[in-house]
Design an enzyme around this catalytic site. Structure first.
Site, PDB file in Angstrom:
ATOM      1  N   CYS A   3       0.845  -1.199   0.000  1.00 13.31           N
ATOM      2  CA  CYS A   3       0.000   0.000   0.000  1.00 13.31           C
ATOM      3  C   CYS A   3       0.879   1.247   0.000  1.00 13.31           C
ATOM      4  O   CYS A   3       1.683   1.444   0.919  1.00 13.31           O
ATOM      5  CB  CYS A   3      -0.943  -0.008   1.205  1.00 13.31           C
ATOM      6  SG  CYS A   3      -1.877   1.524   1.383  1.00 13.31           S
ATOM      7  N   ASN A  85     -12.509  10.601  -2.086  1.00 18.36           N
ATOM      8  CA  ASN A  85     -13.020   9.806  -3.199  1.00 18.36           C
ATOM      9  C   ASN A  85     -13.140   8.352  -2.751  1.00 18.36           C
ATOM     10  O   ASN A  85     -12.264   7.845  -2.044  1.00 18.36           O
ATOM     11  CB  ASN A  85     -12.079   9.919  -4.400  1.00 18.36           C
ATOM     12  CG  ASN A  85     -12.044  11.330  -4.965  1.00 18.36           C
ATOM     13  OD1 ASN A  85     -13.059  12.015  -4.991  1.00 18.36           O
ATOM     14  ND2 ASN A  85     -10.874  11.771  -5.403  1.00 18.36           N
ATOM     15  N   HIS A  98      -8.070   8.523   2.515  1.00 18.99           N
ATOM     16  CA  HIS A  98      -7.396   9.824   2.555  1.00 18.99           C
ATOM     17  C   HIS A  98      -8.401  10.928   2.310  1.00 18.99           C
ATOM     18  O   HIS A  98      -9.381  10.741   1.585  1.00 18.99           O
ATOM     19  CB  HIS A  98      -6.241   9.907   1.544  1.00 18.99           C
ATOM     20  CG  HIS A  98      -6.604   9.524   0.149  1.00 18.99           C
ATOM     21  ND1 HIS A  98      -6.753   8.210  -0.234  1.00 18.99           N
ATOM     22  CD2 HIS A  98      -6.867  10.275  -0.944  1.00 18.99           C
ATOM     23  CE1 HIS A  98      -7.083   8.169  -1.517  1.00 18.99           C
ATOM     24  NE2 HIS A  98      -7.161   9.394  -1.974  1.00 18.99           N
ATOM     25  N   HIS A 100      -8.599  14.807   0.939  1.00 17.06           N
ATOM     26  CA  HIS A 100      -7.939  15.907   0.234  1.00 17.06           C
ATOM     27  C   HIS A 100      -8.359  17.210   0.915  1.00 17.06           C
ATOM     28  O   HIS A 100      -9.563  17.460   1.078  1.00 17.06           O
ATOM     29  CB  HIS A 100      -8.395  15.983  -1.218  1.00 17.06           C
ATOM     30  CG  HIS A 100      -8.089  14.772  -2.052  1.00 17.06           C
ATOM     31  ND1 HIS A 100      -7.066  14.750  -2.983  1.00 17.06           N
ATOM     32  CD2 HIS A 100      -8.670  13.552  -2.127  1.00 17.06           C
ATOM     33  CE1 HIS A 100      -7.056  13.569  -3.593  1.00 17.06           C
ATOM     34  NE2 HIS A 100      -8.011  12.822  -3.095  1.00 17.06           N
TER      35      HIS A 100
END
Ligand code: AMP
Ligand code: ZN
Length: 112
Positions: A3, A85, A98, A100
Site C-alpha cells: 500500500c 473519493n 485519505h 484531500h
C-alpha cells in the site's frame, strides 16, 4: 500488503510532511489541484471511507480533530474543501483512506 500510503506513513517512501500525530499523517499531494492540496491519512490501513466501522471510527475522529490544525498550518483562513473519493465511481486511485484538503483560492462551485 502493498500500500503506497502505508509506505508513506511509515517513511518508506518520501513525502513532504505537513503534520503528524499518533494517528494520522498529512503531506503535500504530488499533483496539486489547488494552491494548497494536502492529503490526510490514518497511519493504520483503512481502505476507504466505505470501510469506516465501529472498530476504526475513533481513528477517523482523530483525523477530523487534526484537519483544523492542518488547515491553520497551511494558512487556510478563508475556508477550504475536504474531499474523500471512494471506489471506482468516486475515482479513488489509492486504496488507503485519505482526505484531500484543497484551498488557497476560491474553488469552483461545481463539484462534479
Ligand atoms: P485519489 O485519486 O482520491 O485516490 O487521490 C490520490 C491522490 O494521491 C492523488 O491526488 C495523487 O496525486 C496523490 N498521490 C499519489 N501518489 C502520491 C505520492 N507518492 N505522494 C503524494 N501524493 C500522491
Ligand atoms: Zn495502507
Amino acid at each position: 500488503m502493498d500500500c503506497l500510503f502505508c509506505a508513506i506513513a511509515k517513511g518508506e517512501i518520501p513525502s513532504t510532511k505537513v503534520y503528524e500525530d499518533e494517528f494520522c499523517y498529512a503531506f503535500k499531494d504530488i499533483h496539486p489541484q489547488a494552491p494548497v492540496h494536502t492529503l490526510v491519512i490514518p497511519k493504520a490501513h483503512i481502505p476507504s471511507a466505505d470501510a469506516v466501522s465501529e472498530e476504526n471510527s475513533a481513528t477517523v475522529a482523530r483525523i477530523f480533530e487534526a484537519i483544523p490544525k492542518i488547515a491553520k498550518l497551511e494558512g487556510l483562513k478563508n475556508g477550504y474543501r475536504l474531499i474523500s473519493n471512494v471506489g471506482e465511481d468516486g475515482c479513488q486511485s489509492v486504496g488507503h483512506l485519505h482526505f484531500h484538503i484543497l484551498g488557497g483560492k476560491k474553488l469552483p462551485e461545481q463539484m462534479s
